[in-house]
Each structure stands twice: as structure tokens, then as C-alpha cells.
Design a protein around this motif. Structure first.
Motif, mmCIF file in Angstrom:
data_model
loop_
_atom_site.group_PDB
_atom_site.id
_atom_site.type_symbol
_atom_site.label_atom_id
_atom_site.label_comp_id
_atom_site.label_asym_id
_atom_site.label_seq_id
_atom_site.Cartn_x
_atom_site.Cartn_y
_atom_site.Cartn_z
ATOM 1 N N GLY A 64 56.447 -39.132 -71.521
ATOM 2 C CA GLY A 64 57.441 -38.003 -71.271
ATOM 3 C C GLY A 64 58.980 -38.889 -71.057
ATOM 4 O O GLY A 64 59.679 -38.277 -70.894
ATOM 5 N N ILE A 65 58.861 -40.177 -71.212
ATOM 6 C CA ILE A 65 60.143 -40.773 -71.278
ATOM 7 C C ILE A 65 60.406 -41.624 -72.583
ATOM 8 O O ILE A 65 59.422 -42.368 -72.903
ATOM 9 N N PRO A 66 61.462 -41.665 -72.862
ATOM 10 C CA PRO A 66 61.559 -42.463 -74.140
ATOM 11 C C PRO A 66 61.184 -44.075 -74.220
ATOM 12 O O PRO A 66 62.066 -44.473 -73.019
ATOM 13 N N VAL B 27 63.524 -40.607 -55.673
ATOM 14 C CA VAL B 27 63.108 -41.567 -56.821
ATOM 15 C C VAL B 27 61.715 -41.368 -56.884
ATOM 16 O O VAL B 27 60.833 -41.654 -55.778
ATOM 17 N N SER B 28 61.217 -41.174 -57.961
ATOM 18 C CA SER B 28 59.982 -40.546 -58.092
ATOM 19 C C SER B 28 59.399 -40.178 -59.682
ATOM 20 O O SER B 28 60.264 -40.499 -60.291
ATOM 21 N N CYS B 29 58.062 -39.939 -59.643
ATOM 22 C CA CYS B 29 57.787 -39.550 -60.795
ATOM 23 C C CYS B 29 58.109 -38.199 -61.107
ATOM 24 O O CYS B 29 58.753 -37.602 -60.350
ATOM 25 N N LEU B 30 58.105 -37.749 -62.468
ATOM 26 C CA LEU B 30 58.630 -36.574 -63.020
ATOM 27 C C LEU B 30 57.959 -35.272 -62.196
ATOM 28 O O LEU B 30 58.742 -34.477 -62.184
ATOM 29 N N ALA C 142 68.220 -37.725 -59.306
ATOM 30 C CA ALA C 142 66.965 -38.385 -59.532
ATOM 31 C C ALA C 142 67.035 -39.557 -60.395
ATOM 32 O O ALA C 142 67.635 -39.596 -61.481
ATOM 33 N N VAL C 143 66.023 -40.483 -59.656
ATOM 34 C CA VAL C 143 65.810 -41.615 -60.791
ATOM 35 C C VAL C 143 64.270 -41.585 -60.710
ATOM 36 O O VAL C 143 63.522 -41.899 -60.073
ATOM 37 N N PRO C 144 64.000 -41.348 -62.036
ATOM 38 C CA PRO C 144 62.621 -41.367 -62.490
ATOM 39 C C PRO C 144 61.900 -42.379 -62.614
ATOM 40 O O PRO C 144 62.585 -43.509 -63.072
ATOM 41 N N LEU C 145 60.627 -42.643 -62.204
ATOM 42 C CA LEU C 145 59.805 -43.885 -62.224
ATOM 43 C C LEU C 145 59.616 -44.097 -63.773
ATOM 44 O O LEU C 145 59.206 -43.155 -64.406
ATOM 45 N N LEU C 146 59.966 -45.242 -64.427
ATOM 46 C CA LEU C 146 59.629 -45.453 -65.966
ATOM 47 C C LEU C 146 58.180 -45.625 -66.051
ATOM 48 O O LEU C 146 57.808 -45.321 -67.193
ATOM 49 N N ARG C 147 57.616 -46.256 -65.038
ATOM 50 C CA ARG C 147 56.095 -46.043 -65.212
ATOM 51 C C ARG C 147 55.606 -45.684 -64.048
ATOM 52 O O ARG C 147 55.702 -46.368 -63.030
ATOM 53 N N THR D 284 54.063 -49.478 -60.600
ATOM 54 C CA THR D 284 55.024 -48.499 -61.016
ATOM 55 C C THR D 284 56.266 -49.177 -61.092
ATOM 56 O O THR D 284 56.523 -50.188 -60.472
ATOM 57 N N VAL D 285 57.114 -48.801 -61.783
ATOM 58 C CA VAL D 285 58.300 -49.506 -62.290
ATOM 59 C C VAL D 285 59.599 -48.602 -62.188
ATOM 60 O O VAL D 285 59.550 -47.348 -62.559
ATOM 61 N N VAL D 286 60.715 -49.025 -61.715
ATOM 62 C CA VAL D 286 61.770 -48.354 -61.721
ATOM 63 C C VAL D 286 63.117 -49.149 -62.155
ATOM 64 O O VAL D 286 62.972 -50.398 -61.738
ATOM 65 N N ASP D 287 63.980 -48.565 -62.194
ATOM 66 C CA ASP D 287 65.242 -49.421 -62.779
ATOM 67 C C ASP D 287 66.181 -49.475 -61.412
ATOM 68 O O ASP D 287 66.846 -48.471 -61.008
ATOM 69 N N VAL D 288 65.974 -50.451 -60.830
ATOM 70 C CA VAL D 288 66.596 -50.721 -59.385
ATOM 71 C C VAL D 288 67.999 -50.453 -59.557
ATOM 72 O O VAL D 288 68.702 -49.948 -58.591
ATOM 73 N N GLU D 289 68.903 -51.032 -60.526
ATOM 74 C CA GLU D 289 70.304 -51.044 -60.597
ATOM 75 C C GLU D 289 70.606 -49.621 -60.498
ATOM 76 O O GLU D 289 71.622 -49.195 -60.004
ATOM 77 N N ARG D 290 69.652 -48.684 -61.186
ATOM 78 C CA ARG D 290 70.263 -47.271 -60.952
ATOM 79 C C ARG D 290 70.219 -46.661 -59.868
ATOM 80 O O ARG D 290 70.820 -45.818 -59.235
#
Length: 562
Positions: A14-16, A160-163, A182-187, A193-199
Motif C-alpha cells: 500500500g506504500i510505493p 505515527v502508525s500503520c495505515l 500522520a507519518v505512516p510506518l514504511l514497514r 517496523t520502519v519509520v522515516d525519523v526525519e519526517r
């Protein structure tokens, strides 16, 4: 964990998967928002339509629509979020970001209590957020965040969470008009789990210097101000000196109990349309708000007599304390006071005349609706859903309409806005009555043989859905129930209650759609907050999570997050 820098990093479905595609999508979203001049709040259905159009432009798969909705919502709400002070924001973090092997934090009924061990990014996020003034909640569920939003204790949320978790919290933020990023978890998943910390850091520090959101809506500041209008001395300023014991009883009744929904709505609508802030209360607004409450409190006196109720605000009602003749007279006095206040307003004569017409029309509709119900009690029968709706429209919708129209008329609203507010009031009134009926039918078996107090929408829906043979069985069950035999199980089966809940949600959704035509975001936000405050439990039950917490949880929650 931070996001991997190469394009082969594994990300959630669901995420590019490619970073450049995510960047390209974000650029197209920003261009689209500017080109279409999108303004908050946008309903989820609207966001989905826009997201699909954006994906078609970029050529990316429809499989990324949920992610696109999140980014689009961020872009639309960004400025409003940035204008909210840090100490009125909530940071919602997922427990799955913790390092399970090295985490020394503890988990209680509310979520993770970070120990600050530094084993994962949660410590840094929490420390940064709390240093700015955020409330922080580390939890996999959305119940706690939803309650804080409904209470008005937070005015913006960074999630910050999953979709899927972000989707669960969105209806509460949308209903309350609370800005959110919202900052979606990339994984996602329970581990790794993975998140873009800078965002996350960028969103945490987002701030528009020198600006703050206008304090309209159902804020605690406004609630306290409106409540103050009904203290004894304040009522004397508006109504003048009391003349005798009857006047005293009326003012005591006007000052006691209640949530002041109607005067709060009148004041909120006025400020939302004028762009004014708490404390901006011209004499006409204050008098109109007191008039609205006079009408409401008079109707309560009459309703308690007609229904032979023995309790109001946890105390004996007025007719029990002073007798029916005195109570009737006090109710009539309050009606007269309401009309007197309208006549004394200093606004333009045309506006004053329209206010009088609105009040008189609502007064008439309320009496007709109540009359239909009272006469039904003399010959109770199973009604059609349409007949029950007609009663509902008369009993509740006019009271909402008077409150919102008073604020709107004093603010100079145009006819299109007034018509939209009337439609909103109708949908809200029907939903309110259906909810009451759903509560009442839970107690039908215990009231075998008692005269029904009101026709049941649940029974009407079931009756309309069955064939002639089924209606015959229901007619017999109805007669037996009125005669003191059997129970009401056949009249209110689970499928009937489920149908009524769907009808209630349809009315809530219809009220939300009406708001899209209103002229200002502040007004849409205010009226979405009303829906959330009234139907908080029903909306939260839709998430599949518990609708409320214990008192102990409540105390703990306050200590931990606010």
C-alpha cells in the motif's frame, strides 16, 4: 528504526516501495491541493475521490490510495496543525517501534510507559515532544486518543502508525475538526517496523510563527464563558431584577444543571461565522443565548409533567417540588422571557423579526411533534418508519435549529447557510432520537404491561421488513406486551436493532455531508465537534474497541497524558 536509503528497502503493502515515487507523489499532491484550493475539513469520501484523481495523474497504482489519502490529508491540514500551540497537541506513537529485546519500559492498560533507556527511537520522540509541550501516548489502540479528542483536551494530533491504525483514528479527528498530521510506518507489523525519523521530527516542530487557530468550537474556554452567563448575578444582568417568588423559581431552574448545548451552539456559530474569539460576546449574542435556554428549560418542565418523570438532573423535577400548577406557570413564564429578550435585541429590525419567526416556528413544531406522541399514547400501535421520523423531526430537530439559526442570524448569515443549518439540524435530531430509542428497547422486556412512552423506530423497521404473516405475529406480540404477557423479543430482534443503528449512522453521515456547503472552515469544524460530542460512543464502537474506560483508567490517563 530509520528508513533505509536505497530503493530496495522493504516497505508495507500500500506504500510505493521506491523513495523517488513517494517524493513524486508528494509533489503532485502539493500541486493538486494548490490548483484545487482544497480547504479543511474534508470528509474521508472526499479525500478518496481526490486521491484517486492524483494517482491517475502520476500513473501510480490504485493500490496506493490509502497512503495517498494520508499524505493528502496532511497537506490540507498542515497550516491549521502548525497554528496550534505545542501544548495543545498530542503525539500518538505505536508500541511496535520499541526494541523488544532491550526495552526496559513497562506496559499498562493505556500503553507503553517509556523508561528512557535509549534502546529505540521512542525515547527520542518522547523526549523531543515533551520538551516542546506535547502530550505523548504510546499505544497500539486508538480509544484513548479518541476520548481525548472528544473531550476537547487536544486540538491537534500527530500520529505515527500503520495505515490501518491511522484510518481508525481519522473519523474522530474529522468529526471534531481536529487538525492532524500522520507519518505512516514504511514497514509495519508487530516487529521490525520502519519509520522515516526525519519526517517525524519535521512534523513535531512544525509551527507558524505569530499565528494561532481561532478559538471557536466546543472548547473549554467557551464552555466556561457560556456557563458563566447562567450564574445568578449574570442572569440578573440580562433579565433584570427578579419580581417575586415565581420569577425566583424560574431563574433557579434556568441556572441549574444541563450542558448548555443550545446557548453554546448559538455562541459557537456566531463566532465561527464572524471569525471572533472567546470573550467576544456582544450583548445581543448573550441575550439570544439566554433566550434559547429559556425556551429549552420551559420545554423540560412541560415534558416532565407530560411524561410524569420523577427525576431531572438527579433531583425531583419542578412539578414534584412545587406542584403541577406552579410548574406549568413557571414554564410559561420562561417562554415569555425568551420572546421578551428577542424583542429587546438591539440588532436590525429585520434580523429581530426573523429571530422571532424562527423561535415561533420551532415552538409550534415542537408542540406538534410532542402532540403526535402524546395522542399516540392513547391508542398505541406499531407505526411506519416514516411516521416515527415525523415525530422525531418535531420533537428534537427544531430545538437544534433555533440554536444554530440564532447565532447565524446575528452573524449576518445568508439564506444558503441558514438552509444548510436547518438540514443539518434535521439529520442530527433524527439521529439523536434513534439513539434514544436504541437505548429504550434494551429495557422493553422489563416493562411488560406498561404503557409505552413513545413509538419505537426499531419496532417500525422490523414491522416494515416482514411479510403479512410476520406482521400478524408482531401485532399479536404487541397486544400481548401491552396486556402484560410475554416479552418484546419478537418486536425488537437483533436485526431490527442493527437496522436502526445503520439508519442512525446514515443520518450522522448525511449531517456531515450538509456541512460541505457551509462557507467557513471554522463553522464546519464546530458542527463536526457537535456530532462527535453527542455520538462519541456510537462512533467509537465502530472501531471495534471499547467505548469507554473505568474511572481509575480516567484518572491515570489524565496524569499520564494531559
Amino acid at each position: 528504526m530509520t528508513e533505509a536509503n536505497d530503493n530496495t528497502a522493504s516497505v508495507s503493502a500500500g506504500i510505493p516501495p521506491r523513495a523517488e515515487d513517494r517524493a513524486r507523489l508528494l509533489c503532485e499532491i502539493r500541486r493538486y491541493v494548490t490548483a484545487h484550493a482544497l480547504q479543511p475539513p474534508l470528509a474521508l469520501a472526499e479525500l478518496i475521490v481526490h486521491a484517486q484523481a492524483i494517482l491517475r495523474t502520476t500513473g501510480l497504482s490504485d493500490a496506493f490510495d490509502r497512503y495517498t489519502v494520508v499524505l493528502l490529508s496532511n497537506e490540507v491540514w498542515g497550516e491549521a496543525f502548525a497554528s496550534v500551540p505545542f501544548d495543545r497537541r498530542l503525539l500518538l506513537l505505536p508500541q511496535c517501534l520499541r526494541d523488544r529485546d532491550h526495552c526496559t519500559g513497562t506496559i499498562d492498560e493505556l500503553g507503553l510507559v517509556c523508561a528512557g533507556c535509549g534502546a529505540c527511537a521512542l525515547h527520542e520522540f518522547t523526549e523531543q515532544a515533551e520538551s516542546l509541550g506535547y502530550a505523548v501516548l504510546i499505544s497500539e489502540g486508538t480509544t484513548m486518543a479518541a476520548e481525548l479528542i472528544a473531550r476537547g483536551q487536544v486540538r491537534a494530533v500527530l500520529g505515527v502508525s500503520c495505515l490501518s491504525a491511522l484510518e481508525r483514528i481519522y473519523p474522530f479527528m474529522d468529526a471534531a475538526g481536529v487538525p492532524g498530521l500522520a507519518v505512516p510506518l514504511l514497514r509495519d507489523g508487530c516487529m521490525g517496523t520502519v519509520v522515516d525519523v526525519e519526517r517525524v521530527y519535521d512534523a513535531l516542530h512544525l509551527r507558524v510563527q505569530g499565528r494561532e487557530a481561532v478559538d471557536v468550537g466546543l472548547t473549554e474556554t467557551m464552555r466556561r464563558e457560556v456557563a458563566g452567563w447562567f450564574e445568578r448575578d449574570a442572569l440578573g444582568e440580562v433579565l433584570g431584577p427578579a419580581r417575586g417568588r415565581t420569577d425566583g423559581i424560574a431563574r433557579e431552574w434556568l441556572a441549574v444543571g444541563g450542558k448548555r448545548w443550545r446557548p453554546l451552539l448559538a455562541a459557537g456559530v456566531y463566532r465561527a461565522l464572524r471569525g471572533s474569539v472567546a470573550g467576544d460576546s456582544p450583548d445581543d449574542l448573550r441575550k439570544a443565548a439566554v433566550a434559547v435556554e429559556c425556551f429549552h428549560k420551559a420545554s423540560l418542565i412541560h415534558d416532565d409533567i407530560e411524561d410524569d418523570d420523577g427525576d431531572r438532573y438527579g433531583e425531583p423535577p419542578l412539578h414534584v417540588r412545587h406542584g403541577v400548577p406552579v410548574a406549568l406557570n413557571v414554564g410559561d413564564l420562561l417562554l415569555g422571557e425568551g420572546y421578551r429578550l428577542i424583542g429587546e435585541l438591539g440588532c436590525d429590525a429585520a434580523v429581530r423579526g426573523e429571530l422571532l419567526r424562527v423561535a415561533a416556528r420551532a415552538h409550534r413544531e415542537l408542540c406538534l411533534g410532542q402532540g403526535r406522541e402524546l395522542l399516540w399514547r392513547t391508542d398505541p400501535r406499531i407505526l411506519t418508519p416514516g411516521e416515527v421520523r415525523e415525530i422525531y423531526l418535531g420533537k428534537t430537530a427544531p430545538a437544534f435549529e433555533v440554536a444554530v439559526h440564532f447565532g447565524a442570524l446575528l452573524a449576518g448569515a445568508d439564506r444558503a447557510t441558514l438552509d444548510a443549518l436547518a438540514a443539518y439540524s434535521r439529520h442530527l435530531g433524527i439521529a439523536y432520537q434513534i439513539r434514544d430509542d436504541l437505548t429504550d428497547v434494551q429495557h422493553l422486556p422489563a416493562r411488560v404491561g406498561a404503557a409505552p412512552e413513545a413509538p419505537s423506530f426499531v419496532v417500525a423497521l422490523v414491522y416494515a421488513s416482514v411479510d403479512a404473516e410476520g406482521r400478524g405475529r408482531m401485532d399479536e406480540a404487541w397486544r400481548r406486551w401491552l396486556g402484560g404477557e410475554g416479552d418484546a423479543d419478537l418486536l425488537t430482534p437483533p436485526q431490527g436493532r442493527a437496522a436502526a443503528r445503520r439508519a442512525m449512522r446514515d443520518e450522522i453521515d448525511a449531517a456531515g455531508r450538509v456541512l460541505e456547503s457551509l462557507p467557513t472552515a471554522d463553522l464546519r469544524v464546530l458542527l463536526r465537534q457537535v456530532v462527535l460530542r453527542i455520538f462519541h460512543r456510537e462512533l467509537q464502537e465502530g472501531t471495534g474497541e471499547p467505548a469507554s474506560a473505568t474511572a481509575a483508567d480516567d484518572r491515570h490517563r489524565t496524569q499520564r497524558t494531559v
